[in-house]
Write a protein that holds these residues in place. Structure first.
Motif, PDB file in Angstrom:
ATOM      1  N   ARG A  95       0.853  -1.143   0.086  1.00 31.16           N
ATOM      2  CA  ARG A  95       0.047  -0.091  -0.079  1.00 31.16           C
ATOM      3  C   ARG A  95       0.918   1.365  -0.011  1.00 31.16           C
ATOM      4  N   ALA A  96       2.011   1.210   0.648  1.00 36.20           N
ATOM      5  CA  ALA A  96       2.814   2.232   0.500  1.00 36.20           C
ATOM      6  C   ALA A  96       3.278   2.481  -0.857  1.00 36.20           C
ATOM      7  N   LEU A  97       3.634   1.551  -1.570  1.00 35.66           N
ATOM      8  CA  LEU A  97       3.961   1.758  -2.912  1.00 35.66           C
ATOM      9  C   LEU A  97       2.988   2.218  -3.591  1.00 35.66           C
ATOM     10  N   LEU A  98       1.696   1.640  -3.427  1.00 30.94           N
ATOM     11  CA  LEU A  98       0.699   2.329  -4.275  1.00 30.94           C
ATOM     12  C   LEU A  98       0.633   3.953  -4.174  1.00 30.94           C
ATOM     13  N   ASN A  99       0.700   4.173  -3.194  1.00 31.82           N
ATOM     14  CA  ASN A  99       0.889   5.741  -2.771  1.00 31.82           C
ATOM     15  C   ASN A  99       1.948   6.257  -3.447  1.00 31.82           C
ATOM     16  N   LYS A 123     -12.221  -5.756  -3.553  1.00 34.98           N
ATOM     17  CA  LYS A 123     -12.154  -4.436  -3.022  1.00 34.98           C
ATOM     18  C   LYS A 123     -11.401  -3.590  -3.681  1.00 34.98           C
ATOM     19  N   LYS A 124     -11.371  -2.332  -3.823  1.00 27.78           N
ATOM     20  CA  LYS A 124     -10.342  -1.265  -4.344  1.00 27.78           C
ATOM     21  C   LYS A 124      -9.520  -0.714  -3.157  1.00 27.78           C
ATOM     22  N   ILE A 125      -8.245  -0.612  -3.498  1.00 25.10           N
ATOM     23  CA  ILE A 125      -7.543   0.014  -2.686  1.00 25.10           C
ATOM     24  C   ILE A 125      -6.868   1.086  -3.079  1.00 25.10           C
ATOM     25  N   SER A 126      -6.667   2.492  -2.645  1.00 22.82           N
ATOM     26  CA  SER A 126      -6.198   3.402  -3.653  1.00 22.82           C
ATOM     27  C   SER A 126      -6.619   3.449  -4.929  1.00 22.82           C
ATOM     28  N   GLY A 127      -7.710   2.974  -5.287  1.00 22.55           N
ATOM     29  CA  GLY A 127      -8.573   2.854  -6.786  1.00 22.55           C
ATOM     30  C   GLY A 127      -7.895   1.766  -7.467  1.00 22.55           C
ATOM     31  N   VAL A 128      -7.248   0.801  -6.777  1.00 22.84           N
ATOM     32  CA  VAL A 128      -6.774  -0.276  -7.471  1.00 22.84           C
ATOM     33  C   VAL A 128      -7.466  -1.479  -7.126  1.00 22.84           C
ATOM     34  N   LYS A 129      -8.239  -2.303  -8.045  1.00 25.29           N
ATOM     35  CA  LYS A 129      -8.801  -3.336  -7.680  1.00 25.29           C
ATOM     36  C   LYS A 129      -7.886  -4.483  -7.203  1.00 25.29           C
ATOM     37  N   ILE A 130      -8.407  -5.307  -6.478  1.00 27.34           N
ATOM     38  CA  ILE A 130      -7.600  -6.551  -5.659  1.00 27.34           C
ATOM     39  C   ILE A 130      -8.152  -7.740  -6.033  1.00 27.34           C
ATOM     40  N   TYR A 131      -7.533  -8.680  -6.612  1.00 26.60           N
ATOM     41  CA  TYR A 131      -7.925  -9.974  -7.457  1.00 26.60           C
ATOM     42  C   TYR A 131      -7.239 -11.174  -6.513  1.00 26.60           C
TER      43      TYR A 131
ATOM     44  N   ARG B  81      26.647  -5.066  18.141  1.00 22.94           N
ATOM     45  CA  ARG B  81      25.903  -4.524  19.142  1.00 22.94           C
ATOM     46  C   ARG B  81      24.562  -4.041  18.761  1.00 22.94           C
ATOM     47  N   GLN B  82      23.881  -3.280  19.808  1.00 25.31           N
ATOM     48  CA  GLN B  82      22.600  -2.861  19.626  1.00 25.31           C
ATOM     49  C   GLN B  82      22.674  -1.422  19.150  1.00 25.31           C
ATOM     50  N   TRP B  83      21.802  -1.378  18.068  1.00 24.47           N
ATOM     51  CA  TRP B  83      21.539   0.083  17.300  1.00 24.47           C
ATOM     52  C   TRP B  83      19.907   0.674  17.713  1.00 24.47           C
ATOM     53  N   ASN B  84      19.962   1.726  18.184  1.00 27.86           N
ATOM     54  CA  ASN B  84      18.707   2.361  18.530  1.00 27.86           C
ATOM     55  C   ASN B  84      18.330   3.142  17.318  1.00 27.86           C
ATOM     56  N   ILE B  85      16.991   2.886  17.070  1.00 24.85           N
ATOM     57  CA  ILE B  85      16.583   3.947  15.831  1.00 24.85           C
ATOM     58  C   ILE B  85      15.321   4.797  16.316  1.00 24.85           C
ATOM     59  N   ALA B  86      15.283   5.853  15.589  1.00 28.66           N
ATOM     60  CA  ALA B  86      14.044   6.672  15.642  1.00 28.66           C
ATOM     61  C   ALA B  86      13.353   6.627  14.207  1.00 28.66           C
ATOM     62  N   LEU B  87      12.088   6.334  14.246  1.00 31.31           N
ATOM     63  CA  LEU B  87      11.200   6.410  12.765  1.00 31.31           C
ATOM     64  C   LEU B  87      10.695   7.797  12.948  1.00 31.31           C
ATOM     65  N   VAL B  88      10.947   8.575  11.881  1.00 31.64           N
ATOM     66  CA  VAL B  88      10.171   9.926  11.503  1.00 31.64           C
ATOM     67  C   VAL B  88       9.109   9.877  10.267  1.00 31.64           C
ATOM     68  N   GLY B  89       8.064   9.716  10.688  1.00 31.37           N
ATOM     69  CA  GLY B  89       6.918   9.541   9.704  1.00 31.37           C
ATOM     70  C   GLY B  89       6.337   8.267   9.844  1.00 31.37           C
ATOM     71  N   VAL B  90       5.152   8.055  10.669  1.00 35.30           N
ATOM     72  CA  VAL B  90       4.758   6.623  10.790  1.00 35.30           C
ATOM     73  C   VAL B  90       3.563   6.676   9.719  1.00 35.30           C
ATOM     74  N   GLY B  91       3.696   6.961   8.652  1.00 37.29           N
ATOM     75  CA  GLY B  91       2.610   6.600   7.490  1.00 37.29           C
ATOM     76  C   GLY B  91       2.697   5.107   7.251  1.00 37.29           C
ATOM     77  N   LYS B  92       2.020   4.692   5.993  1.00 38.64           N
ATOM     78  CA  LYS B  92       2.062   3.419   5.411  1.00 38.64           C
ATOM     79  C   LYS B  92       3.549   2.842   5.174  1.00 38.64           C
ATOM     80  N   LEU B  93       4.661   3.732   4.599  1.00 32.07           N
ATOM     81  CA  LEU B  93       5.803   3.214   4.449  1.00 32.07           C
ATOM     82  C   LEU B  93       6.634   2.914   5.795  1.00 32.07           C
ATOM     83  N   GLY B  94       6.357   3.860   6.770  1.00 28.32           N
ATOM     84  CA  GLY B  94       6.906   3.855   7.964  1.00 28.32           C
ATOM     85  C   GLY B  94       6.581   2.837   8.868  1.00 28.32           C
ATOM     86  N   ARG B  95       5.173   2.380   8.636  1.00 27.58           N
ATOM     87  CA  ARG B  95       4.736   1.050   9.418  1.00 27.58           C
ATOM     88  C   ARG B  95       5.173  -0.299   8.753  1.00 27.58           C
TER      89      ARG B  95
END
Lengths: 212, 212
Positions: A95-99, A123-131, B81-95
């Motif tokens: 869905r991120a790539l769809l955007n 259904k349609k997601i971001s205007g794209v039909k899912i099959y 070792r352990q790396w700690n990350i901050a995610l800026v922008g928790v939209g579709k790609l972020g999630r």
């Protein structure tokens, strides 16, 4: 437009980056390879070499006309036509790539999505039909789809790729973090997001760069 | 472990790929650079050269012990070792990236998310708490965060990056399709998903590969 020399893989990536900056400029502006180098961070000699694979661009000393250069790079990259895409796996990354791909004036159109989850099918997601994936050969033929983007979980990746190949797709962009196999006539490109993250600590370990 | 020679940028990417395959094997197995080459698609001479930057690995003729090689590559890449990350922008790609990074035994932990959307702030998404961006300097200090991942829209990218830099982060992975500027002491890596897709038609245009 191409000459006999083999075009390096990264040429397309670099020209695509140049194109991004050219798109933000006016068509009748002029730009030199040095200015393009400053914008993109690619050395100017590299840019001139990359362009040289596709014929003669610009006027020595005067640089390039933005509109003309844009047009010629687009043509070199095959972006002067319409490409139809199937998205296999409509999860979060899908869905991120769809955007990402719904930006205006793009050469790319996601024409169909495929997912095994029953509640998404039809259904349609971001205007794209899912099959349902079993419909893939039929839908890909009907919608004249050229390439597939695979964003399924690791364990389902090879199956998704096989279905795309059987359906007649000639290029696949695989986001699943696993190596998949395709026949020789299919172009496969892997994008491994996990390893993009995994290489960063290497740069943070300063002693890897003794000359800095 | 490093010698005086400068390590090429792509060495880390290739070793990370090798590591992926080694992780699927048993620690007491043996593997030659030729076998590793077959699995990864990287030429075996290239693998041996990449490993050589970090000292002496394996026994000539006998290859490498998987467990030892895994350990040494991990150390070379800074993954011991352990790396700690901050995610800026928790939209579709972020999630989507949050999901990617919750795999077991990873060296990476997303310790905080930042988003401007009021309804996300204070909530937990995939187990990660989301904060208002104005809290970034405080949270990054408190949670000892080393690197930032930026998945905000294009127009917000530079601002997000500036905030991370001010907050003391030393490495940034930028997924926004725009060039951002960082001080010299900050390592920036751009991942441009759109151009990954944009370069595919180039490969489909057969006349770019006259020798095939």
């Amino acid at each position: 437009m191409s000459n006999k020399e083999k075009v390096p893989e990264n040429t397309a990536v670099r020209l695509s980056l140049c194109l991004r900056y050219l798109r933000e400029m006016k068509d009748d502006e002029n730009i030199s390879s040095e200015q393009l180098a400053q914008l993109t961070g690619i050395p100017s000699a590299r840019i001139r070499k990359d362009l040289s694979y596709f014929g003669q661009f610009g006027t020595p000393g005067k640089g390039y006309t933005v509109g003309k250069l844009k047009e010629q790079i687009s043509k070199a990259l095959g972006l002067d036509r319409q490409w139809n895409i199937a998205l296999v796996g409509v999860g979060k990354l899908g869905r991120a790539l769809l955007n990402y791909l719904t930006f205006k004036k793009s050469s790319f159109h996601i024409r169909a999505g495929f997912d095994v989850e029953r509640e998404k099918i039809g259904k349609k997601i971001s205007g794209v039909k899912i099959y349902d994936p079993y419909q893939m050969p039929k839908i890909i033929r009907e919608k004249k789809i050229h390439m597939g983007i695979v964003t399924v979980p690791q364990e389902a990746a090879q199956e998704a790729v096989d279905l795309l190949v059987i359906s007649g797709v000639k290029a696949i962009l695989n986001f699943s973090p696993v190596r998949v196999v395709v026949p020789r006539y299919v172009k496969l490109r892997n994008v491994d997001l996990a390893s993009q993250i995994e290489v960063i600590p290497f740069y943070l370990a300063k002693d890897n760069f003794p000359d800095r």
